[in-house]
Design an enzyme around this catalytic site. Sequence first.
Site, mmCIF file in Angstrom:
data_model
loop_
_atom_site.group_PDB
_atom_site.id
_atom_site.type_symbol
_atom_site.label_atom_id
_atom_site.label_comp_id
_atom_site.label_asym_id
_atom_site.label_seq_id
_atom_site.Cartn_x
_atom_site.Cartn_y
_atom_site.Cartn_z
ATOM 1 N N LYS A 54 0.845 -1.198 0.000
ATOM 2 C CA LYS A 54 0.000 0.000 0.000
ATOM 3 C C LYS A 54 0.881 1.249 0.000
ATOM 4 C CE LYS A 54 -3.877 -2.244 2.262
ATOM 5 N NZ LYS A 54 -4.454 -2.662 3.536
ATOM 6 N N GLN A 98 -4.538 -1.315 9.718
ATOM 7 C CA GLN A 98 -4.445 -2.649 9.125
ATOM 8 C C GLN A 98 -5.029 -3.695 10.078
ATOM 9 O OE1 GLN A 98 -3.243 -3.411 5.936
ATOM 10 N NE2 GLN A 98 -4.065 -5.427 6.413
ATOM 11 N N ASP A 121 -11.024 3.329 3.971
ATOM 12 C CA ASP A 121 -11.368 1.903 3.877
ATOM 13 C C ASP A 121 -12.880 1.703 3.824
ATOM 14 O OD1 ASP A 121 -9.429 -0.023 3.620
ATOM 15 O OD2 ASP A 121 -8.954 -0.148 5.750
#
Length: 288
Positions: A54, A98, A121
């Site tokens: 990422k 994460q 997200d």
Amino acid sequence: MAATIIDGKARALRLRAEVARGVEALRAETGRAPGLAVVLVGEDPASAVYVRSKGKATREAGMNSVERRLPAETDTATLLALVAALNADPAIDGILVQLPLPAHVDAAAVLLAIDPDKDVDGFHPVNAGRLATGMPGFVPCTPLGCVMLLRDVHAHLAGLDAVVVGRSNIVGKPMAQLLLAESCTVTVAHSRTRDLFARVREADIVVAAVGIPGMIRGDWIKPGATVIDVGINRTDSGLVGDVDFASAAAVAGAITPVPGGVGPMTIACLLSNTLDSARRRAPVGLIA
Ligand code: NDP
């Protein structure tokens, strides 16, 4: 007739190039690049790989990547303080924590603490609610990537019968909402669904997000249907999806491979969400 193989890798590269152009334009207009913060707690090797890729993709798009790595023993309060600092930082447009977090951390509290307007997200309940009610917000990256691939295959999604196999908050449910927003007739199937085979067999669109290698086979697929395989399963024979690719590709009209289908779209959509966030945050009047 063999199915068209949907090239998610190529589609993702196009989207990433589009994002990079958008970043350049934003920098020219406002003098600053979007910033994405990724928080990693602990040493989980798979998570470390995701965070690295990422970060790399973020930099390649011309954005600022901020990585915050914390030891596995980090407590909930420390993590909440970090999220609060990132929420308040004007250089940060997107915050991603994460998952999975270590078991002792209150993961729900951490996700709830992220400013919904920086939640690239799309996991915050406010963004889930916005998606469900048709308000603008952040859509989870994997289902967003799936719907982009579907729009490439189908000029018109309205009226098609879609089955989503899986009802997780990060894939199945938002996928169903997106298909509903496209005016598909949507069935959401899960582990308690009766006669799954018959339901999949009726669908024009099948989205598999189960986590069971090769569960959906060719004889389940309606001839000509479009099959989107979200599954990523590590097996002795390598990475495989939730769909038995060989048998399904012989029947489907179009199908995503694993790897090279949905996976690359996920990171590309994360970049796209981060650019959207930065554009919304730009001073009024600067962005057309
Ligand atoms: P979850 O484990 O959270 O959800 C799996 C879903 O599948 C659940 O809703 C479960 O039903 C359902 N399910 C389990 N067994 C069956 C069965 N026998 N028949 C029908 N439904 C069943 O997984 P995720 O949604 O997080 O991920 C799904 C897959 O997608 C995984 O392989 C994951 O690795 C992959 N993935 C890929 C991404 C990408 O970027 N391509 C991103 C995220 C995930 P129930 O709710 O009843 O338990």
